[in-house]
Design a protein around this motif. Structure first.
Motif, PDB file in Angstrom:
ATOM      1  N   LYS A 166       0.766  -1.284   0.164  1.00  0.00           N
ATOM      2  CA  LYS A 166       0.132  -0.067  -0.145  1.00  0.00           C
ATOM      3  C   LYS A 166       0.923   1.123   0.083  1.00  0.00           C
ATOM      4  N   GLU A 167       2.413   1.387  -0.222  1.00  0.00           N
ATOM      5  CA  GLU A 167       2.893   2.332  -0.515  1.00  0.00           C
ATOM      6  C   GLU A 167       4.069   2.096  -1.462  1.00  0.00           C
ATOM      7  N   LYS A 168       4.838   2.919  -2.088  1.00  0.00           N
ATOM      8  CA  LYS A 168       6.162   2.951  -2.811  1.00  0.00           C
ATOM      9  C   LYS A 168       5.633   1.617  -3.593  1.00  0.00           C
ATOM     10  N   GLY A 169       4.789   1.611  -4.470  1.00  0.00           N
ATOM     11  CA  GLY A 169       4.309   0.530  -5.468  1.00  0.00           C
ATOM     12  C   GLY A 169       5.682   0.226  -6.631  1.00  0.00           C
ATOM     13  N   TRP A 170       6.250   1.499  -7.038  1.00  0.00           N
ATOM     14  CA  TRP A 170       7.155   1.417  -8.098  1.00  0.00           C
ATOM     15  C   TRP A 170       8.494   0.396  -7.369  1.00  0.00           C
ATOM     16  N   LEU A 171       8.708   0.633  -6.092  1.00  0.00           N
ATOM     17  CA  LEU A 171       9.927  -0.004  -5.348  1.00  0.00           C
ATOM     18  C   LEU A 171       9.602  -1.345  -5.251  1.00  0.00           C
ATOM     19  N   ILE A 172       8.296  -1.616  -4.587  1.00  0.00           N
ATOM     20  CA  ILE A 172       7.988  -2.996  -4.118  1.00  0.00           C
ATOM     21  C   ILE A 172       7.819  -3.901  -5.376  1.00  0.00           C
ATOM     22  N   GLY A 173       7.191  -3.259  -6.392  1.00  0.00           N
ATOM     23  CA  GLY A 173       6.969  -4.022  -7.895  1.00  0.00           C
ATOM     24  C   GLY A 173       8.281  -4.226  -8.380  1.00  0.00           C
ATOM     25  N   GLY A 174       9.247  -3.256  -8.305  1.00  0.00           N
ATOM     26  CA  GLY A 174      10.516  -3.323  -9.096  1.00  0.00           C
ATOM     27  C   GLY A 174      11.587  -4.289  -8.190  1.00  0.00           C
ATOM     28  N   LEU A 175      11.186  -4.396  -7.010  1.00  0.00           N
ATOM     29  CA  LEU A 175      12.131  -5.317  -6.349  1.00  0.00           C
ATOM     30  C   LEU A 175      11.481  -6.888  -6.527  1.00  0.00           C
ATOM     31  N   THR A 176       9.990  -6.873  -6.492  1.00  0.00           N
ATOM     32  CA  THR A 176       9.473  -8.227  -7.076  1.00  0.00           C
ATOM     33  C   THR A 176       9.784  -8.538  -8.401  1.00  0.00           C
ATOM     34  N   GLY A 177      10.113  -7.866  -9.473  1.00  0.00           N
ATOM     35  CA  GLY A 177      10.770  -8.101 -10.906  1.00  0.00           C
ATOM     36  C   GLY A 177      12.202  -8.415 -10.752  1.00  0.00           C
ATOM     37  N   LEU A 178      12.834  -7.849  -9.829  1.00  0.00           N
ATOM     38  CA  LEU A 178      14.246  -7.926  -9.846  1.00  0.00           C
ATOM     39  C   LEU A 178      14.521  -9.297  -8.976  1.00  0.00           C
ATOM     40  N   ILE A 179      13.822  -9.710  -8.122  1.00  0.00           N
ATOM     41  CA  ILE A 179      14.055 -10.808  -7.536  1.00  0.00           C
ATOM     42  C   ILE A 179      13.624 -11.983  -8.416  1.00  0.00           C
ATOM     43  N   TYR A 180      12.653 -11.849  -9.167  1.00  0.00           N
ATOM     44  CA  TYR A 180      12.234 -12.791 -10.052  1.00  0.00           C
ATOM     45  C   TYR A 180      13.423 -13.216 -11.070  1.00  0.00           C
ATOM     46  N   SER A 181      13.861 -12.061 -11.650  1.00  0.00           N
ATOM     47  CA  SER A 181      14.817 -12.428 -12.314  1.00  0.00           C
ATOM     48  C   SER A 181      16.172 -12.831 -11.969  1.00  0.00           C
ATOM     49  N   LEU A 182      16.497 -12.542 -10.582  1.00  0.00           N
ATOM     50  CA  LEU A 182      17.625 -13.224  -9.951  1.00  0.00           C
ATOM     51  C   LEU A 182      17.431 -14.696  -9.836  1.00  0.00           C
ATOM     52  N   VAL A 183      16.136 -15.125  -9.286  1.00  0.00           N
ATOM     53  CA  VAL A 183      15.904 -16.527  -9.245  1.00  0.00           C
ATOM     54  C   VAL A 183      16.112 -17.267 -10.574  1.00  0.00           C
ATOM     55  N   VAL A 184      15.805 -16.556 -11.791  1.00  0.00           N
ATOM     56  CA  VAL A 184      15.799 -17.271 -13.028  1.00  0.00           C
ATOM     57  C   VAL A 184      17.161 -17.194 -13.478  1.00  0.00           C
ATOM     58  N   PHE A 185      18.008 -16.045 -13.046  1.00  0.00           N
ATOM     59  CA  PHE A 185      19.475 -16.085 -13.583  1.00  0.00           C
ATOM     60  C   PHE A 185      20.241 -17.107 -12.764  1.00  0.00           C
ATOM     61  N   LEU A 186      19.915 -17.080 -11.419  1.00  0.00           N
ATOM     62  CA  LEU A 186      20.562 -18.250 -10.688  1.00  0.00           C
ATOM     63  C   LEU A 186      20.315 -19.535 -11.092  1.00  0.00           C
ATOM     64  N   PHE A 187      19.049 -19.951 -11.451  1.00  0.00           N
ATOM     65  CA  PHE A 187      18.615 -21.156 -12.045  1.00  0.00           C
ATOM     66  C   PHE A 187      19.526 -21.480 -13.159  1.00  0.00           C
ATOM     67  N   GLN A 188      19.476 -20.518 -14.047  1.00  0.00           N
ATOM     68  CA  GLN A 188      20.069 -20.903 -15.353  1.00  0.00           C
ATOM     69  C   GLN A 188      21.554 -20.720 -15.181  1.00  0.00           C
ATOM     70  N   TYR A 189      22.134 -19.920 -14.238  1.00  0.00           N
ATOM     71  CA  TYR A 189      23.729 -19.985 -14.205  1.00  0.00           C
ATOM     72  C   TYR A 189      24.180 -21.338 -13.570  1.00  0.00           C
ATOM     73  N   LEU A 190      23.554 -21.574 -12.336  1.00  0.00           N
ATOM     74  CA  LEU A 190      23.752 -22.779 -11.631  1.00  0.00           C
ATOM     75  C   LEU A 190      23.542 -24.082 -12.108  1.00  0.00           C
ATOM     76  N   GLY A 191      22.111 -24.277 -12.789  1.00  0.00           N
ATOM     77  CA  GLY A 191      21.597 -25.385 -13.460  1.00  0.00           C
ATOM     78  C   GLY A 191      22.237 -25.666 -14.834  1.00  0.00           C
ATOM     79  N   TYR A 192      22.409 -24.737 -15.688  1.00  0.00           N
ATOM     80  CA  TYR A 192      22.877 -24.799 -16.878  1.00  0.00           C
ATOM     81  C   TYR A 192      24.249 -24.011 -17.324  1.00  0.00           C
ATOM     82  N   ASP A 193      24.948 -23.699 -16.418  1.00  0.00           N
ATOM     83  CA  ASP A 193      26.428 -22.763 -16.650  1.00  0.00           C
ATOM     84  C   ASP A 193      26.150 -21.800 -17.819  1.00  0.00           C
ATOM     85  N   ARG A 194      25.130 -21.085 -17.833  1.00  0.00           N
ATOM     86  CA  ARG A 194      25.088 -20.280 -18.987  1.00  0.00           C
ATOM     87  C   ARG A 194      24.417 -18.907 -18.079  1.00  0.00           C
TER      88      ARG A 194
END
Length: 120
Positions: free
Chosen positions: A56-84
């Protein structure tokens, strides 16, 4: 946290549906590429929307963090799982995912604030 749970649950559900479509029909992955991309944007928007609505406040920040955390999880999965690492196209997609999640967060905050003003 609710936003990330929504994103990954939506992704798992869509993946299951598309796996069945690809297995039991003559459809090919290339034919569904744009639909899958659109559903990915919907998932990120929805996750940002939920995160912003809960906070209920700072939507741009919390939404951005949600997107960044999602991207980080996908990146770690790809890097650690597929070495890419991410290629240029993936960096562009994940930048857009983060921006879409930010927009969802902004809208989530505004709708949550409008609903709380009406009920008071």
């Amino acid at each position: 946290m609710y936003g990330l749970i929504f994103i990954f649950a939506f992704a798992v559900l869509c993946s299951l549906i598309f796996a069945f479509i690809l297995r039991f029909t003559s459809a090919e992955e290339g034919m569904l590429q744009y639909i899958i991309t659109a559903l990915s944007f919907i998932a990120l928007f929805g996750g940002g929307f939920l995160s912003g609505g809960k906070r209920k406040e700072k939507g741009w920040l919390i939404g951005g963090l949600t997107g960044l955390i999602y991207s980080l999880v996908v990146f770690l999965f790809q890097y650690l799982g597929y070495d890419r690492l991410f290629d240029t196209e993936q960096v562009i997609y994940h930048t857009c995912y983060t921006l879409i999640a930010m927009m969802g967060g902004i809208l989530g905050v505004n709708i949550a604030n409008n609903n709380s003003r009406r009920s008071s």
